[in-house]
Design a protein around this motif. Structure first.
Motif, PDB file in Angstrom:
ATOM      1  N   ILE A 267       0.838  -1.199   0.000  1.00 33.19           N
ATOM      2  CA  ILE A 267       0.000   0.000   0.000  1.00 33.19           C
ATOM      3  C   ILE A 267       0.875   1.252   0.000  1.00 33.19           C
ATOM      4  CG2 ILE A 267      -1.693   1.321   1.326  1.00 33.19           C
ATOM      5  CD1 ILE A 267      -2.661  -1.457   2.428  1.00 33.19           C
ATOM      6  N   ILE A 268       1.898   1.270   0.851  1.00 33.84           N
ATOM      7  CA  ILE A 268       2.790   2.429   0.920  1.00 33.84           C
ATOM      8  C   ILE A 268       3.518   2.630  -0.407  1.00 33.84           C
ATOM      9  CG2 ILE A 268       4.855   3.368   2.036  1.00 33.84           C
ATOM     10  CD1 ILE A 268       3.940   1.997   4.625  1.00 33.84           C
ATOM     11  N   ASN A 304       9.864   1.062  11.028  1.00 34.36           N
ATOM     12  CA  ASN A 304       9.730   0.386   9.736  1.00 34.36           C
ATOM     13  C   ASN A 304       8.696   1.061   8.850  1.00 34.36           C
ATOM     14  OD1 ASN A 304      11.655  -1.754   9.696  1.00 34.36           O
ATOM     15  ND2 ASN A 304      10.454  -2.814  11.243  1.00 34.36           N
ATOM     16  N   ALA A 305       7.633   1.587   9.447  1.00 39.73           N
ATOM     17  CA  ALA A 305       6.640   2.319   8.653  1.00 39.73           C
ATOM     18  C   ALA A 305       7.285   3.538   7.996  1.00 39.73           C
ATOM     19  CB  ALA A 305       5.469   2.741   9.534  1.00 39.73           C
ATOM     20  N   ILE A 306       8.149   4.224   8.745  1.00 33.70           N
ATOM     21  CA  ILE A 306       8.834   5.407   8.207  1.00 33.70           C
ATOM     22  C   ILE A 306       9.817   5.012   7.106  1.00 33.70           C
ATOM     23  CG2 ILE A 306      10.445   7.271   8.802  1.00 33.70           C
ATOM     24  CD1 ILE A 306       9.136   7.122  11.659  1.00 33.70           C
ATOM     25  N   LEU A 307      10.569   3.943   7.340  1.00 30.15           N
ATOM     26  CA  LEU A 307      11.530   3.485   6.345  1.00 30.15           C
ATOM     27  C   LEU A 307      10.827   3.023   5.071  1.00 30.15           C
ATOM     28  CD1 LEU A 307      13.967   1.499   8.678  1.00 30.15           C
ATOM     29  CD2 LEU A 307      14.365   3.732   7.627  1.00 30.15           C
ATOM     30  N   ASP A 308       9.615   2.491   5.206  1.00 28.84           N
ATOM     31  CA  ASP A 308       8.846   2.071   4.034  1.00 28.84           C
ATOM     32  C   ASP A 308       8.344   3.265   3.227  1.00 28.84           C
ATOM     33  OD1 ASP A 308       9.163  -0.607   4.572  1.00 28.84           O
ATOM     34  OD2 ASP A 308       7.221  -0.847   5.564  1.00 28.84           O
ATOM     35  N   ILE A 335      11.069   8.443  18.227  1.00 28.86           N
ATOM     36  CA  ILE A 335      11.355   7.312  17.339  1.00 28.86           C
ATOM     37  C   ILE A 335      11.458   7.799  15.897  1.00 28.86           C
ATOM     38  CG2 ILE A 335      10.497   5.103  16.456  1.00 28.86           C
ATOM     39  CD1 ILE A 335       9.001   4.817  19.186  1.00 28.86           C
ATOM     40  N   MET A 336      10.536   8.680  15.510  1.00 28.59           N
ATOM     41  CA  MET A 336      10.542   9.212  14.148  1.00 28.59           C
ATOM     42  C   MET A 336      11.826   9.966  13.844  1.00 28.59           C
ATOM     43  SD  MET A 336       6.612  10.551  13.828  1.00 28.59           S
ATOM     44  CE  MET A 336       5.268   9.441  13.359  1.00 28.59           C
ATOM     45  N   GLN A 337      12.225  10.842  14.755  1.00 28.14           N
ATOM     46  CA  GLN A 337      13.423  11.645  14.514  1.00 28.14           C
ATOM     47  C   GLN A 337      14.666  10.782  14.391  1.00 28.14           C
ATOM     48  OE1 GLN A 337      13.688  15.504  16.813  1.00 28.14           O
ATOM     49  NE2 GLN A 337      11.829  14.693  17.740  1.00 28.14           N
ATOM     50  N   CYS A 338      14.780   9.780  15.243  1.00 31.19           N
ATOM     51  CA  CYS A 338      15.947   8.883  15.168  1.00 31.19           C
ATOM     52  C   CYS A 338      15.958   8.119  13.847  1.00 31.19           C
ATOM     53  CB  CYS A 338      15.935   7.903  16.342  1.00 31.19           C
ATOM     54  SG  CYS A 338      16.317   8.655  17.941  1.00 31.19           S
ATOM     55  N   THR A 339      14.787   7.657  13.421  1.00 32.68           N
ATOM     56  CA  THR A 339      14.692   6.869  12.195  1.00 32.68           C
ATOM     57  C   THR A 339      14.962   7.729  10.963  1.00 32.68           C
ATOM     58  OG1 THR A 339      13.020   5.487  13.269  1.00 32.68           O
ATOM     59  CG2 THR A 339      13.223   5.300  10.876  1.00 32.68           C
ATOM     60  N   GLU A 340      14.465   8.955  10.970  1.00 33.33           N
ATOM     61  CA  GLU A 340      14.589   9.823   9.797  1.00 33.33           C
ATOM     62  C   GLU A 340      16.040  10.156   9.461  1.00 33.33           C
ATOM     63  OE1 GLU A 340      10.243  11.939  10.576  1.00 33.33           O
ATOM     64  OE2 GLU A 340      12.100  13.002  11.068  1.00 33.33           O
ATOM     65  N   GLN A 341      16.928  10.070  10.436  1.00 31.76           N
ATOM     66  CA  GLN A 341      18.335  10.369  10.170  1.00 31.76           C
ATOM     67  C   GLN A 341      18.963   9.391   9.185  1.00 31.76           C
ATOM     68  OE1 GLN A 341      19.601  13.287  11.200  1.00 31.76           O
ATOM     69  NE2 GLN A 341      17.494  13.498  11.946  1.00 31.76           N
ATOM     70  N   SER A 342      18.322   8.222   9.020  1.00 32.43           N
ATOM     71  CA  SER A 342      18.867   7.230   8.080  1.00 32.43           C
ATOM     72  C   SER A 342      18.282   7.364   6.684  1.00 32.43           C
ATOM     73  CB  SER A 342      18.592   5.811   8.602  1.00 32.43           C
ATOM     74  OG  SER A 342      17.200   5.545   8.600  1.00 32.43           O
ATOM     75  N   LEU A 343      17.308   8.281   6.517  1.00 35.48           N
ATOM     76  CA  LEU A 343      16.714   8.479   5.195  1.00 35.48           C
ATOM     77  C   LEU A 343      17.656   9.287   4.315  1.00 35.48           C
ATOM     78  CD1 LEU A 343      13.030   9.399   6.179  1.00 35.48           C
ATOM     79  CD2 LEU A 343      13.927   7.163   5.521  1.00 35.48           C
TER      80      LEU A 343
END
Length: 476
Positions: A267-268, A304-308, A335-343
């Motif tokens: 879906i994403i 994982n939702a953010i990475l997707d 959690i979002m801010q930490c994950t977004e650094q890998s985008l």
């Protein structure tokens, strides 16, 4: 001019309003913690209750100076159990339960439903899932007024819990009378987003859009994907809708729970291809109903939702009835801010959408690449409708981006766009005046300093006799 929260996550947070957070003061705390959009769930309460919630949201928005968005979630044809004779009812494997068409149940093993045509649409061998899939039944026989089922998965039942019928094609419309009343109320009260439950076809989405158009409402329609038929018609539904919600609660019951993660990813992916915002919902930080910390699995789920490629994540009971609504929003933002650094920003991928002019798409794509190449401190998009900001949100560039507008409705809608921080300006006048206003604000608040580079993008219609413009400005 209030300061947008540039230090908060780019992925947006949708928080459900309920008894745990329905005062202006508590809602203001949630905004300060990182909530971007508030959800009013029409499955609970009547229009006067929705009006109270909306008034509290508007007051909290005024208190914080943040043009927060509002999403009205239409309940749709949610089928529920009627009242049980005694509750809770413990259902053991092999036990026989019978749905009756009329009257009140007379024994513990008789069940009623809010859907009058339930027995007509059941056939022998159908599965019936109760209480979000905690209890499973199989239909053994169907007569004119009774459907006899046998328990295949044990659990506990209570009155008014949900009924799901995986594989059963229901004749009920996606929009019920209450949904129509709520949609008209939303159109009359400036609601920004309206989500439609149990969508099965693109026609369901168009039906709601026609209602809103008839009432001069420009709210964005969010289609909730929670039926197997919706997955079968996914591309057409995404084309018809303004955005999508991955409603994993009912979806995980309607299809095999083991298939849900890959359905979410599909879906994403389709939403990304078609440049439509997508919200991932249900049980994201479920344990924080009663715990001040999430489980590690829940933190990974959000990441994982953010990475997707999710544009937003939604909190349901965690904020509506949970013990720690503010801590839950703060945790999700962390959690979002930490994950977004890998985008990483892909400077070669350019998505095309029919929502904006192709020149606007090309200019926005080029402006983002320029900002990345010169290490700009800020991107500012001056927009009347929010279309230019919509395109920019799909770039996943981590350069802070302001969506500047003098239209309150546009500011509120941009709260759902990934990475876009809405900021109100006095007037959509000459681009030079907008630059002066933003630079004055930036230096006053400490966001900008002398020597910083800003990339200004003017959306279609902002610049006279031009589709768009891009200006690189150095703060002096």
């Amino acid at each position: 001019m209030p300061r947008p929260s540039l230090d908060q996550s780019c992925t947006k947070i949708v928080a459900t309003v309920g008894p745990a957070c329905d005062t202006p003061e508590k809602l203001a705390e949630l905004i300060e913690a990182g909530a971007d959009v508030f959800r009013i769930n029409t499955a609970h309460g009547k229009i006067p209750d929705h009006e109270q919630k909306l008034a509290a949201i508007r007051e909290a928005s005024a208190m914080t100076g943040v043009h927060v968005g509002v999403l009205l979630d239409l309940a749709g044809p949610k089928i529920r159990l009627g009242e049980l004779v005694n509750e809770p009812l413990q259902c053991d494997v092999g036990m026989q339960l019978t749905f009756i068409r009329r009257g009140e149940p007379k024994t513990d093993h008789e069940l009623t439903s809010t859907y009058g045509k339930l027995i007509d649409e059941l056939t022998v061998g159908n599965r019936v899932m109760l209480a979000d899939g905690m209890v499973a039944l199989e239909v053994e026989s169907v007569s004119a007024d009774r459907a006899v089922c046998r328990v295949t998965a044990a659990g506990e039942l209570r009155s008014r819990q949900g009924i799901n019928l995986p594989g059963v094609k229901l004749s009920v419309s996606a929009m019920q009378r209450n949904d129509l009343d709520n949609a008209i109320w939303a159109a009359d009260h400036g609601i920004d987003f309206i989500s439609l439950s149990f969508v099965r076809t693109a026609e369901d989405v168009r039906t709601l859009k026609n209602v809103l158009t008839a009432h001069d409402c420009e709210a964005l329609v969010i289609a909730k994907i929670e039926k197997p038929e919706a997955l079968a018609n996914l591309e057409q539904i995404v084309d018809a809708a303004d955005g999508i919600m991955v409603a994993r609660g009912d979806l995980g019951v309607e299809i095999d729970v083991a298939e849900t993660p890959m359905a979410q990813k599909r879906i994403i992916r389709v939403c990304k291809e078609k440049v439509k915002p997508v919200i991932v919902a249900t049980q994201m930080l479920e344990s924080m109903h009663h715990s001040p910390r999430p489980t590690r699995a829940e933190a990974s789920d959000v990441a994982n939702a953010i990475l997707d490629g999710a544009d937003a994540c939604m909190l349901s009971g965690e904020t509506a009835i949970g013990d720690f609504p503010v801590k839950t929003v703060q945790m999700m933002s962390r959690i979002m801010q930490c994950t977004e650094q890998s985008l990483t920003h892909d400077m070669t991928e350019r998505t095309v959408t029919n929502r904006v002019h192709p020149i606007t798409t090309a200019v926005t794509f080029a402006a983002t690449n320029i900002a990345e190449a010169i290490d700009a401190s800020l991107i500012v998009i001056a927009t009347k409708s929010g279309g230019t900001a919509w395109v920019k949100s799909k770039s996943r560039s981590l350069i802070p981006t302001l969506g500047a507008s003098d239209c309150e409705e546009t500011l509120r809608r941009m709260n759902l766009f990934w990475g876009i921080k809405p900021i109100a300006i006095k007037k959509m006048g000459h681009p030079a005046e907008i630059r002066t206003e933003i630079c004055r604000w930036g230096k006053k608040t400490g966001v900008l300093k002398v020597g910083d580079r800003i990339v200004f993008v003017s959306g279609s219609g902002v610049v006279e006799k031009a589709h768009n413009s891009v200006v690189v400005h150095t703060v002096d």
